[in-house]
Write an enzyme that holds these catalytic residues in place. Structure first.
Site, PDB file in Angstrom:
ATOM      1  N   THR A 178       0.874  -1.160   0.100  1.00  0.00           N
ATOM      2  CA  THR A 178      -0.144  -0.027  -0.062  1.00  0.00           C
ATOM      3  C   THR A 178       0.866   1.477  -0.080  1.00  0.00           C
ATOM      4  O   THR A 178       2.138   1.052   0.623  1.00  0.00           O
ATOM      5  CB  THR A 178      -0.998  -0.092   1.300  1.00  0.00           C
ATOM      6  OG1 THR A 178      -0.128   0.092   2.326  1.00  0.00           O
ATOM      7  CG2 THR A 178      -1.798  -1.306   1.575  1.00  0.00           C
ATOM      8  N   HIS A 179       0.376   2.240  -0.675  1.00  0.00           N
ATOM      9  CA  HIS A 179       1.253   3.618  -0.664  1.00  0.00           C
ATOM     10  C   HIS A 179       2.624   3.130  -1.556  1.00  0.00           C
ATOM     11  O   HIS A 179       3.612   3.877  -1.298  1.00  0.00           O
ATOM     12  CB  HIS A 179       1.884   4.035   0.508  1.00  0.00           C
ATOM     13  CG  HIS A 179       0.653   4.307   1.261  1.00  0.00           C
ATOM     14  ND1 HIS A 179      -0.005   5.512   1.480  1.00  0.00           N
ATOM     15  CD2 HIS A 179       0.068   3.480   2.222  1.00  0.00           C
ATOM     16  CE1 HIS A 179      -1.031   5.389   2.281  1.00  0.00           C
ATOM     17  NE2 HIS A 179      -0.866   3.977   2.771  1.00  0.00           N
ATOM     18  N   SER A 300      17.589  -1.063 -26.655  1.00  0.00           N
ATOM     19  CA  SER A 300      18.185   0.491 -27.079  1.00  0.00           C
ATOM     20  C   SER A 300      19.322   0.513 -28.118  1.00  0.00           C
ATOM     21  O   SER A 300      20.279  -0.230 -28.204  1.00  0.00           O
ATOM     22  CB  SER A 300      18.637   0.771 -25.673  1.00  0.00           C
ATOM     23  OG  SER A 300      19.790   2.082 -25.788  1.00  0.00           O
ATOM     24  N   LYS A 306      20.247  -3.062 -22.520  1.00  0.00           N
ATOM     25  CA  LYS A 306      18.587  -2.894 -22.208  1.00  0.00           C
ATOM     26  C   LYS A 306      17.696  -3.707 -22.791  1.00  0.00           C
ATOM     27  O   LYS A 306      17.728  -4.252 -23.831  1.00  0.00           O
ATOM     28  CB  LYS A 306      18.414  -1.290 -22.823  1.00  0.00           C
ATOM     29  CG  LYS A 306      19.221  -0.170 -22.008  1.00  0.00           C
ATOM     30  CD  LYS A 306      18.595   0.243 -20.660  1.00  0.00           C
ATOM     31  CE  LYS A 306      17.557   1.192 -20.970  1.00  0.00           C
ATOM     32  NZ  LYS A 306      16.835   1.687 -19.833  1.00  0.00           N
ATOM     33  N   TYR A 340     -31.669  15.656 -34.457  1.00  0.00           N
ATOM     34  CA  TYR A 340     -30.330  15.406 -35.013  1.00  0.00           C
ATOM     35  C   TYR A 340     -29.582  16.603 -35.478  1.00  0.00           C
ATOM     36  O   TYR A 340     -30.346  17.499 -35.779  1.00  0.00           O
ATOM     37  CB  TYR A 340     -30.300  14.336 -36.449  1.00  0.00           C
ATOM     38  CG  TYR A 340     -29.223  14.356 -37.149  1.00  0.00           C
ATOM     39  CD1 TYR A 340     -28.228  13.273 -36.801  1.00  0.00           C
ATOM     40  CD2 TYR A 340     -28.803  15.220 -38.144  1.00  0.00           C
ATOM     41  CE1 TYR A 340     -26.876  13.153 -37.531  1.00  0.00           C
ATOM     42  CE2 TYR A 340     -27.484  15.139 -38.824  1.00  0.00           C
ATOM     43  CZ  TYR A 340     -26.736  14.062 -38.576  1.00  0.00           C
ATOM     44  OH  TYR A 340     -25.422  13.937 -39.082  1.00  0.00           O
TER      45      TYR A 340
HETATM   46  N1  ARG Z   1     -23.055  11.328 -42.258  1.00  0.00           N
HETATM   47  C1  ARG Z   1     -23.888  11.695 -41.432  1.00  0.00           C
HETATM   48  C2  ARG Z   1     -23.588  11.257 -40.096  1.00  0.00           C
HETATM   49  O1  ARG Z   1     -22.782  10.593 -39.676  1.00  0.00           O
HETATM   50  C3  ARG Z   1     -25.092  10.894 -41.816  1.00  0.00           C
HETATM   51  C4  ARG Z   1     -26.695  11.807 -41.410  1.00  0.00           C
HETATM   52  C5  ARG Z   1     -26.660  12.858 -41.969  1.00  0.00           C
HETATM   53  N2  ARG Z   1     -27.916  13.411 -41.822  1.00  0.00           N
HETATM   54  C6  ARG Z   1     -28.280  14.752 -42.319  1.00  0.00           C
HETATM   55  N3  ARG Z   1     -29.562  15.151 -42.021  1.00  0.00           N
HETATM   56  N4  ARG Z   1     -27.448  15.419 -42.971  1.00  0.00           N
HETATM   57  O2  ARG Z   1     -24.039  11.838 -39.110  1.00  0.00           O
END
Ligand code: ARG
Length: 481
Positions: A178-179, A300, A306, A340
């Site tokens: 330990t340590h 080395s 080494k 997205y």
């Molecule tokens: N190449 C894009 C990604 O990896 C795919 C999705 C694109 N979608 C969009 N609405 N432009 O996210």
């Protein structure tokens, strides 16, 4: 700046960019007259890395196509042509004859554009009731699922290597620390078994993430679902998912599965790094507890004597990439509005890099552990310094003459001090010296001062006693392999 028409045309702009592909994008360019600036194409295209999703992309497209045919959304003739075309594309990509085009941005549009070249207009029916948003979410989940499974079996291999060494060295004594200060005697097998447990939790985390990951986004389309009469359960089943994801917005905006893979991977990388560091320490001249094979060391260019543990050092260092990948994706995702956003295209490289890094690190760790030769004599010799049985002496004082533990601790401390003055181990002190400090001591005490006895006595469940270690190895084989 983007309002400047010069920047929206493919011809070279004032930034000296080379001309891009002429004209608007064939996939989505209906409302466009010009093509993207060359710089736009470079920042936008993901094909250089997301081509790694090709197998998943084609599998998901086939599942989608079969569903569209079953639901009467696409005719069976067009469906058959699409499926055949997709198989051809898979073959072309595998044999290297496929030409990836940055102008087509990503794997999804590269595949679809080639499909059109191969089968004509019917190719355009594949994207019915689908968006690249649910497509990429599906492909990437499939990829992470495969990566997770591959990592899991590699980890089982590393556990197996550790178990073999632990079994062979269940009774090989060494100092436990330990340590990084010598603490109590343990066995080498017991120490290695700690890593078997750590890796077991890593596998548990991967399995846990995989369970949550296994829902199919396909059919969420852009974000809101679709008006076509699709069968989401059918595509989910075809791709080995447990069910379709329940909310279309979540389906396209969730990257938890990638974050969970990276989190589990980052913790695993930390474990590998700790093992690597111990190997570096153990094979250093001050310790000499293990010898590494030629296969996992380097020489080395200047110092002929080494033999450097480079594989272990690189394993230690590479944890940085995986931890970095996790923080990178966490930062990409934080504050992103639903659903997205193109930011999410940045999800792939950290995951690909982490998967590659971990695959190589686990393979190197497995090789090193398999080849590693424990220096049994050196480990045993190291137990002779550091007063490793001091706790055993204190425990004996509690058990036999019945001292309170605090008093026993104090008396033992004084005995250690005396041994240090005389430059010997506590087991080498004459009985008179011991009795001068604590009169209740008898010659019986010498029995608990041997290293073997100390190790054997720690037979509590999960303890270092050789019999316990052998039992733990057997139990771990059952549990993990
Ligand atoms: N190449 C894009 C990604 O990896 C795919 C999705 C694109 N979608 C969009 N609405 N432009 O996210």
């Amino acid at each position: 700046m983007s309002a400047d028409p010069k920047h929206s045309r493919p011809a070279g702009g004032p930034d000296g960019a080379a001309p891009g592909e002429a004209g608007a994008n064939a996939m989505w360019g209906g409302r466009f007259t010009g093509g993207p600036a060359e710089v736009m194409q470079r920042i936008n295209a993901s094909i250089d890395f997301d081509r790694r999703l090709y197998a998943q992309d084609i599998a998901a497209s086939k599942a989608h196509c079969e569903m569209l045919v079953r639901q009467g959304i696409v005719s069976s003739e067009d469906g058959a042509a699409i499926l055949q075309g997709l198989d051809t594309i898979a073959r072309e990509i595998e044999d290297g004859s496929f030409t990836f085009k940055a102008a087509l941005e990503d794997i999804h549009m590269n595949v679809e554009a080639r499909l059109e070249e191969l089968i004509g207009e019917a190719a355009g029916r594949l994207h019915t009731a689908r968006s690249r948003n649910d497509q990429v979410a599906t492909d990437f989940r499939l990829w992470v699922r495969d990566a997770s499974d591959a990592l899991d079996s590699a980890l089982a291999g590393l556990q197996a290597a550790l178990l073999d060494q632990a079994e062979a060295h269940a009774a090989t004594v060494m100092p436990g620390y330990t340590h990084l200060q010598a603490a109590q005697p343990i066995t080498f097998g017991h120490h290695l078994m700690a890593y078997v447990e750590m890796l077991g939790r890593d596998r548990g985390r991967l399995a846990d993430g995989r369970r949550r990951l296994n829902e199919c986004p396909l059919g969420a389309a852009a974000l809101a679902g679709t008006s076509f009469p699709i069968d989401r359960a059918m595509t989910a089943r075809a791709l080995g998912f447990d069910r379709p994801s329940a909310n279309s917005i979540d389906a396209v905006s969730d990257r938890d599965f990638a974050l969970e893979f990276l989190s589990a991977g980052a913790i695993l990388a930390v474990h590998l790094s700790r093992l690597a560091e111990e190997i570096v320490i153990w094979c250093s001249q001050g310790f000499g507890f293990v010898a590494l094979s030629d296969a996992f060391t380097t020489g080395s260019s200047i110092m002929p004597q080494k033999k450097n543990p480079d594989a272990a050092e690189l394993l230690r260092a590479r944890s940085g990439r995986v931890i970095g990948g996790l923080s990178s994706l966490l930062i990409v995702m934080k504050g992103l509005p639903l659903a997205y956003g193109k930011d999410m295209q940045e999800d792939k490289e950290p995951v690909f890099d982490a998967a590659d890094t971990l695959a190589l690190s686990v393979a190197a760790a497995t090789g090193m552990v398999r080849d590693l030769r424990p220096e049994v004599e050196a480990m045993r010799a190291a137990t002779r310094t550091g007063y490793l049985t001091a706790t055993d002496l204190a425990d004996w004082l509690v058990r036999v003459p019945g001292l309170p533990f605090r008093k026993a601790h104090r008396a033992t401390g004084a005995i250690v001090k005396r041994a240090a003055e005389l430059d010997c181990d506590i087991a080498e002190l004459p009985l008179a010296e011991l009795q001068a400090i604590e009169p209740g001591i008898t010659k019986e005490v010498y029995r608990v001062l041997s290293i073997e006895r100390a190790v054997e006595s720690r037979s509590s469940f999960g303890g270092t006693a050789p019999a316990e270690v052998s039992a733990a190895v057997a139990a771990a084989r059952e549990r993990y392999l």
